[in-house]
Each structure stands twice: as structure tokens, then as C-alpha cells.
Design a protein around this motif. Sequence first.
Motif, PDB file in Angstrom:
ATOM      1  N   ALA A  26       0.826  -1.216   0.000  1.00  0.00           N
ATOM      2  CA  ALA A  26       0.000   0.000   0.000  1.00  0.00           C
ATOM      3  C   ALA A  26       0.855   1.259   0.000  1.00  0.00           C
ATOM      4  O   ALA A  26       0.488   2.271  -0.599  1.00  0.00           O
ATOM      5  CB  ALA A  26      -0.929  -0.011   1.216  1.00  0.00           C
ATOM      6  N   LEU A  59     -10.834  -5.467   3.548  1.00  0.00           N
ATOM      7  CA  LEU A  59     -10.755  -4.463   2.488  1.00  0.00           C
ATOM      8  C   LEU A  59     -12.074  -3.723   2.319  1.00  0.00           C
ATOM      9  O   LEU A  59     -12.093  -2.542   1.962  1.00  0.00           O
ATOM     10  CB  LEU A  59     -10.336  -5.136   1.180  1.00  0.00           C
ATOM     11  CG  LEU A  59      -8.880  -5.610   1.160  1.00  0.00           C
ATOM     12  CD1 LEU A  59      -8.616  -6.521  -0.036  1.00  0.00           C
ATOM     13  CD2 LEU A  59      -7.924  -4.422   1.145  1.00  0.00           C
ATOM     14  N   GLY A 117      -3.129  -4.468  -0.765  1.00  0.00           N
ATOM     15  CA  GLY A 117      -3.305  -4.865   0.627  1.00  0.00           C
ATOM     16  C   GLY A 117      -2.700  -6.212   0.955  1.00  0.00           C
ATOM     17  O   GLY A 117      -2.182  -6.429   2.051  1.00  0.00           O
ATOM     18  N   VAL A 151      -4.150   0.623   3.772  1.00  0.00           N
ATOM     19  CA  VAL A 151      -4.926   0.747   2.533  1.00  0.00           C
ATOM     20  C   VAL A 151      -5.733   2.037   2.551  1.00  0.00           C
ATOM     21  O   VAL A 151      -5.818   2.743   1.536  1.00  0.00           O
ATOM     22  CB  VAL A 151      -5.848  -0.475   2.350  1.00  0.00           C
ATOM     23  CG1 VAL A 151      -6.755  -0.287   1.132  1.00  0.00           C
ATOM     24  CG2 VAL A 151      -5.020  -1.749   2.199  1.00  0.00           C
ATOM     25  N   LEU A 170     -12.177   0.253  -4.797  1.00  0.00           N
ATOM     26  CA  LEU A 170     -11.224  -0.676  -4.207  1.00  0.00           C
ATOM     27  C   LEU A 170     -11.770  -2.081  -4.429  1.00  0.00           C
ATOM     28  O   LEU A 170     -12.923  -2.366  -4.107  1.00  0.00           O
ATOM     29  CB  LEU A 170     -11.054  -0.425  -2.706  1.00  0.00           C
ATOM     30  CG  LEU A 170     -10.138  -1.421  -1.970  1.00  0.00           C
ATOM     31  CD1 LEU A 170      -8.693  -1.294  -2.437  1.00  0.00           C
ATOM     32  CD2 LEU A 170     -10.226  -1.211  -0.449  1.00  0.00           C
TER      33      LEU A 170
END
Length: 359
Positions: free
Chosen positions: A105, A255, A142, A187, A212
Motif C-alpha cells: 500500500a 478491504l 493490501g 490501505v 477498491l
Amino acid sequence: MRRYRWWIGGGVLVFVVGLVAIFVFSGPGTPTGPVKRPGPPGTGPLTIVSLGDSTISGEGAGDYTLDTNGSDGDWCHRSPNAEVFETDVPGIAAKTNLACSGAPAAQVALGDTKQWNEPSQALQLANLVKDHRVAVVVVGVGANDDPHFSELVSQCFQAWFLSGNPPCSTAIAPGWQSRIDAMVPKVVSALADVKKVLAQAGYETGDYQLVLQSYAAPIGPGIPADLQNLNGCPFKTEDLRWVRDQGVPALSAGLSRAATQAGARFLDLSRAGRGHEACSGGADAGKEWFSRLTLQLNDLADANRAGHALQESFHPNANGHAEVGRCLTEFLATALPSAACLSGSDGNLHAAATVVAAG
């Protein structure tokens, strides 16, 4: 009575003057709400950009650009078959891939972190917006941070290779969630830097879409026994099951949290590869969306390339990137804050509302 008529006349006069003032300063038909911007500012073609690591750079999809296939130590492995080039978004005229295999990241974010000698991807984005109008930024990152997913795969291979070793998931599972929790703020910070770059270029939130995406499980249980070895997928059955059913879904959930905190849309890929994992096709590898254990024999003869001879293993192949690109295209056409890529009745991936997909 005359005084009363005077007040009436005066009131009417004030009322008329007020109407004239409103008409003069507002103008006939002037909208009272905010004016809608025509799109991203600047000049150049409307563009979709991908940032992140190997799963979005095109690792495993082959045909890597010469400058990212070992030239001057650059192993970003960007492929013309990568997901971003498989999108078909109305109005988008240019597609740019800035992702780099192995990127953490911090390399997506602003700063001095490099990956294979390449500078910050956010900084590269800042240069891109000088002559491109960026309408979409899709990020896949990530796994190379605290989860160290590639190392996890190596551990699972060693567990299979060394007779008598317990499944790798026995050691990994207890600390897996804490690794994911440590990854999330990194992230979030990277996404914040992407937004910062665009804001400094004059972009407003509504000028572009920031997405994302998570990761698909490249392996899973139920593969033929004659491929559960160096011929394709050398992993214990328990580990194949853990990666698909627990490891990857937990990573995706983390995430999803990062996307929410960063104000980005989220595309869940955790179930995108179901039935198409590496080795799942048996004798017909063409049905698979992920590369099997892949050894580039020619690279072994070159000291500078030997260490990368296995780099393509267990990544989305060209078919996988095409499927995810189709799903991303569908997602971008919706107003959903999040969706999951799931196989439809036609056998292809489609964007489905996550609340439906979870059922």
C-alpha cells in the motif's frame, strides 16, 4: 379612508419592487440548485486507471510489456491482458495500468516507497492527470502488506512438500485476523493519497469513481488428485479449503472496511473464482481463471531472471482478467456502493449487490 388607500398603494409598490429585484438578480429560468459539472477537469481523453499489485497489474496474464519484464530490474509485470484493458465503459477513451507486481500500500500512496525501482503510483497518477481526464481509478492492494499473501502460499507449498508437516493453515489461521486489521489503515491511507492527488488537480468527488477491489481465491478444494502436486497445485486439501473458505473471505471483509473508511466503492472478488480456480479444470486448463504452478525454464539460465521464474504462479490468467474486467464494467454502470463478482447462469462473472450475494 384616503390614508388606508395610501398604505394599500404603498404596500403594492413595495411588493412590485421586490418582484423586480428578484427577477433582475435571478433572471428568468435561472436554476436554484448547484450547477452540475461536465466531468473531470483538465484536458485529454477520459481515462480509467488501475493502481495496485500483481492481481491487477496483469501478473499471470502474460505478454508483459518489455519495460516491466525485468528491464533495469523492473518486474512489475504489466500485461495488455490486464483487467483494466478488459473494461468497456461508455465514454472512456484511454486505459492506463500503473499497478506493479508485489506492490504494498505504501507504494500506491505518496511517499518514497518504491517497487522494482518504480516510484509512488499516486505520484505517477499526478503526472497522468496533467494530460488525461481521469474518470475511474480502480485499486487492488493490501495482500502484500501485513497479510503477506505470497508468503502464505509459499508456506502452504512447504507444508505439502515436507512429509509429516501439519497444514500451513494451522499456524496461519490464529493470527490471520490481526494481520488483516493491521493492513486496513495502510490501505485507507493509500486511498486517501489517491484522492489527495486528484483534489490537488482540481477534481471534486463527483468527477470520478474510486473503486477498491478485493482478491479472488486462486486455489480451492476438490481438484483432481493427479494435480495436487508439482504438476499443478502442490497443497494439502485442508489448506486449499482454508484459503478459499476462510482466508480470502476474511481478507475481503477487511478491504471492505477500508473502502468504507476511505469513502471508496468496493468490489468483492472473494467468490469470483469459484469453480475456476487453478487446477480445477483437470485436463482442460482452459476452463481455469488462474495460473497453476508456473516455472519459466528459460529464466533459470539467467542469473538476473532465475529468482522470478515462479512469479506468475497462482495469479489470475488472461481469462480471469477478462472476467473481472467485465464485472467491473457492470459495477461502474450502477450506483451501488458495493457489489460482488459472481458467476451467472451464462458462466460469466456479473456484478451483484453484496446483500444478495451473501444469501
